[in-house]
Write a protein that holds these residues in place. Structure first.
Motif, PDB file in Angstrom:
ATOM      1  N   CYS A   1      -1.599  16.092  -5.973  1.00 26.38           N
ATOM      2  CA  CYS A   1      -2.598  14.969  -5.522  1.00 26.38           C
ATOM      3  C   CYS A   1      -1.813  13.814  -4.955  1.00 26.38           C
ATOM      4  N   VAL A   2      -2.411  12.949  -4.287  1.00 22.34           N
ATOM      5  CA  VAL A   2      -1.912  11.970  -3.648  1.00 22.34           C
ATOM      6  C   VAL A   2      -2.395  10.614  -4.271  1.00 22.34           C
ATOM      7  N   CYS A   3      -1.425  10.050  -4.970  1.00 22.79           N
ATOM      8  CA  CYS A   3      -1.502   8.805  -5.630  1.00 22.79           C
ATOM      9  C   CYS A   3      -1.414   7.663  -4.658  1.00 22.79           C
ATOM     10  N   TYR A   4      -2.080   6.427  -4.600  1.00 22.45           N
ATOM     11  CA  TYR A   4      -2.071   5.634  -3.511  1.00 22.45           C
ATOM     12  C   TYR A   4      -2.929   4.397  -3.963  1.00 22.45           C
TER      13      TYR A   4
ATOM     14  N   ARG B   1       0.806  -1.203   0.089  1.00 28.16           N
ATOM     15  CA  ARG B   1      -0.042   0.111   0.065  1.00 28.16           C
ATOM     16  C   ARG B   1       0.972   1.239   0.043  1.00 28.16           C
ATOM     17  N   PRO B   2       1.308   1.494  -1.181  1.00 28.78           N
ATOM     18  CA  PRO B   2       2.248   2.818  -1.370  1.00 28.78           C
ATOM     19  C   PRO B   2       1.216   4.099  -1.380  1.00 28.78           C
ATOM     20  N   SER B   3       1.797   5.249  -0.950  1.00 25.41           N
ATOM     21  CA  SER B   3       0.984   6.622  -0.886  1.00 25.41           C
ATOM     22  C   SER B   3       2.029   7.514  -1.313  1.00 25.41           C
ATOM     23  N   VAL B   4       1.803   8.034  -2.656  1.00 16.80           N
ATOM     24  CA  VAL B   4       2.974   9.150  -3.045  1.00 16.80           C
ATOM     25  C   VAL B   4       2.371  10.442  -2.988  1.00 16.80           C
TER      26      VAL B   4
END
Length: 288
Positions: free
Chosen positions: A191-194, A174-177
């Motif tokens: 934006c957060v991409c996850y 579960r990455p959250s960039v």
């Protein structure tokens, strides 16, 4: 719920543990801390700062905690100053994380497309190893590139975010960039991409506020941990944490606070906690 935050203490310039402790605690969960280093100020925008590595103190602290039978529902790690400390965090997870607990890693290594000066490729490789034993990782875009091997100029392209998340998912489920940009209805958003709990790619955009704001990643990570510890699903936790961080950035810009002193998250805390309480009770979250 009991959370352990592993990070440095920067005495001036709101970041690391001086951000994590108040935000996670305000979310209504117990937050214990393990300092990795003590600095007079953080290293961004200040010169002449003092730095003391606390690695030698950590084993005795952990031995005392073990005698107390301490165990944690969540462990979150941030700045680690050496490969030795990375290994310490792996051992801490094994010894102190409850069965079924959650390990969250903020792989602090760089920003704005550049690795921090005191890190090297060997450190990056070891950080990948820590990410492999984590349940959630929260890198910024630069750190995501270091972990994935993707070139920064390519990773900055909106159409490549899915590929970046796919590469990170091979390290952690579960990455959250953070620090990504998207365009919605001709409007540019931060934006957060996850990867959500369903294993699929998700994106959440907020108003993009131009400028460089120190400590934003720490505010986001701390709020995310607090929301998850209160029982929110990933989607709701990401949205609340992202909105809180955006509001803190906006308030800091409005106040004209010097960026190196960190975000004025305190002024936005009430709205964030009100939204968190509503979400935790299953009610629609009020607008913050």
């Amino acid at each position: 719920m009991r959370v352990l935050a592993i990070n440095d203490v920067s005495c001036v310039g709101k970041c690391s543990l001086t951000v994590a402790l108040p935000i996670i605690s305000a979310c209504g969960v117990t937050c214990d801390i393990l300092p990795t280093a003590l600095l007079s100020t953080h290293t961004g925008g200040f010169t002449g700062y003092t730095f003391r590595d606390l690695s030698e103190d950590i084993p005795a602290i952990l031995a005392h905690w073990k005698s107390l039978g301490l165990r944690y529902d969540y462990i979150v790690s941030g700045y680690l100053g050496s490969i030795e400390q990375i290994e310490m965090v792996k051992n801490i997870k094994a010894a102190f994380l409850k069965e079924g607990g959650t390990m969250i890693v903020d792989p602090v290594m760089g920003d704005n497309g550049k690795m921090y000066a005191h890190f090297d490729d060997a450190f990056v490789e070891q950080m990948k190893g820590l990410c492999r034993v984590a349940d959630v990782i929260v890198p910024n875009l630069t750190e995501a590139c270091l972990l994935s091997g993707m070139a920064y100029d390519r990773a900055c392209k909106e159409e490549c975010y899915g590929e970046l998340l796919g590469a990170l998912k091979s390290l952690c489920p579960r990455p959250s960039v953070t620090g990504c940009d998207i365009t919605e209805s001709s409007e540019k958003k931060s934006c957060v991409c996850y990867i959500g709990e369903d294993g699929a790619e998700h994106r959440y955009g907020t108003e993009k506020i131009e400028g460089a704001f120190h400590g934003a990643g720490d505010v986001y990570a701390s709020a995310l941990v607090g929301c998850l510890a209160r029982g929110l699903h990933t989607d709701a936790a990401v949205k609340l944490a992202a909105e809180f961080t955006k509001d803190a950035i906006a308030r800091t810009k409005q106040d004209g606070t010097e960026a190196r002193y960190g975000l004025n998250s305190e002024a936005c805390m009430y709205g964030f906690l009100k939204a968190l309480d509503a979400a935790a009770k299953g009610a629609p979250a009020p607008h913050m």
